[in-house]
Design an enzyme around this catalytic site. Structure first.
Site, PDB file in Angstrom:
ATOM      1  N   MET A  50     -11.244  45.554  39.781  1.00  0.00           N
ATOM      2  CA  MET A  50     -10.973  44.179  39.376  1.00  0.00           C
ATOM      3  C   MET A  50     -10.932  43.254  40.589  1.00  0.00           C
ATOM      4  SD  MET A  50      -7.673  42.731  37.251  1.00  0.00           S
ATOM      5  CE  MET A  50      -8.051  43.694  35.771  1.00  0.00           C
ATOM      6  N   SER A  72     -10.507  51.802  41.768  1.00  0.00           N
ATOM      7  CA  SER A  72      -9.440  51.187  40.989  1.00  0.00           C
ATOM      8  C   SER A  72      -9.799  51.269  39.506  1.00  0.00           C
ATOM      9  CB  SER A  72      -9.190  49.751  41.465  1.00  0.00           C
ATOM     10  OG  SER A  72      -7.938  49.279  41.005  1.00  0.00           O
ATOM     11  N   HIS A 106      -3.516  50.593  48.546  1.00  0.00           N
ATOM     12  CA  HIS A 106      -4.580  50.652  47.548  1.00  0.00           C
ATOM     13  C   HIS A 106      -5.972  50.431  48.147  1.00  0.00           C
ATOM     14  CE1 HIS A 106      -5.813  50.872  43.418  1.00  0.00           C
ATOM     15  NE2 HIS A 106      -6.416  49.694  43.459  1.00  0.00           N
TER      16      HIS A 106
END
Length: 293
Positions: free
Chosen positions: A31, A105, A274
């Site tokens: 995203m 992700s 992340h």
């Protein structure tokens, strides 16, 4: 004639990349990203192409251009995105004999849905980099210095998480499990939490390897254990139940237990936030063992 054949064999041995078929690779971004961002997916594509000589890499564009691809990652229904991805893969003539895939992700759980719903052409290896396979209960960079504020904002978010305008693709509220299972538009389906789809399980079992990378210092995904199929124990948001202790695993809803028994389920970890890893680590632990076969 014989000398010509011997010469051809010699040339092939001298340049194997030109004689042996190389399994192509499909990439799906996360995203807020796009297929072709030179700082992210563009860089990943170049790394794979450099390390796997002659490989074809398809970085999926969900939309007619890069801007649409980025916007669709936020706002297009996950099921519609997966349907489009399946169509793009099926129409790509270079993928017809099979391909490896790597999702970053949300691209990780989206590619898993592709494996479960669209087995042709066949996905061979699936690598999920920070994918949230049990969903999320939180928002980026929270909890921060004030966990009380974070908890209150999460409760407010949950009030609208399952209405059609919000489209809770993979939001899961451990305080409202029944509501999640009833109204989740995506995750509850691919995780077999409403009805059991034997085809989903059978298709996932066709993978040669399913690889999940968790970032041990992840501040974007809550809980970060979701990257290994872990999630909060129902009714609270502190204790996490691991995959091995979950009903999904013990009753083998997706066939993950069977995959583990045949050494096809792989859990990797990286000590970073992340999607933060070094090129050297990525090549040694992802590209060479799982994208070069």
């Amino acid at each position: 004639m014989a000398n010509g054949m011997m010469l051809s064999v010699f040339v092939c041995l001298a340049a194997l990349s030109g004689c042996l078929a190389v399994t192509p690779v499909v990439i799906w971004h996360g995203m807020g990203d796009s297929c072709c961002n030179p700082e992210s997916m563009g860089s990943i594509k170049k790394i794979i192409e450099k390390e796997v000589k002659g490989v074809y890499v398809n970085s999926l564009m969900i939309g007619s251009n890069i801007a649409a691809d980025t916007t669709n990652g936020f706002f297009m229904n996950a099921n519609d995105q997966i349907t489009l991805a399946c169509s793009l893969i099926a129409k790509d003539s270079k993928l017809q004999n099979g391909y490896h895939s790597i999702g970053f992700s949300q691209g990780g759980q989206f590619l898993r849905a592709v494996a479960q719903r669209c087995p042709n052409p066949p996905m061979l290896n699936l690598v999920s980099v920070g994918g949230q396979h049990q969903g999320v209960f939180g928002f980026p960079k929270c909890p921060g210095n004030n966990s009380v504020v974070c908890d209150e904002v999460r409760k407010l978010l949950n009030l609208g998480a399952y209405v059609s305008l919000v489209q809770a693709e993979y939001w899961q509220d451990p305080f409202n499990e029944d509501e999640y299972k009833q109204y989740s538009v995506f995750l509850a389906d691919i995780n077999q939490e409403r009805t059991k789809n034997a085809t989903y399980k059978a298709n996932l079992q066709k993978l040669k390897n399913f690889v999940m990378l968790k970032f041990t210092e992840d501040t974007m995904v809550q809980p970060k254990e979701s990257e290994w199929f872990g999630f909060y124990k129902p009714g609270q948001d502190k204790e996490v139940v691991s995959l091995n202790n979950s009903q999904l695993y013990t009753e083998d809803w997706l066939g993950l237990k069977a995959m583990a028994a045949t050494n096809r389920l792989h859990f990797l970890s990286y000590p970073g936030d992340h999607l933060q890893f070094t090129e050297e680590w990525f090549i040694a632990n992802i590209v060479k063992p799982f994208l070069s076969q």
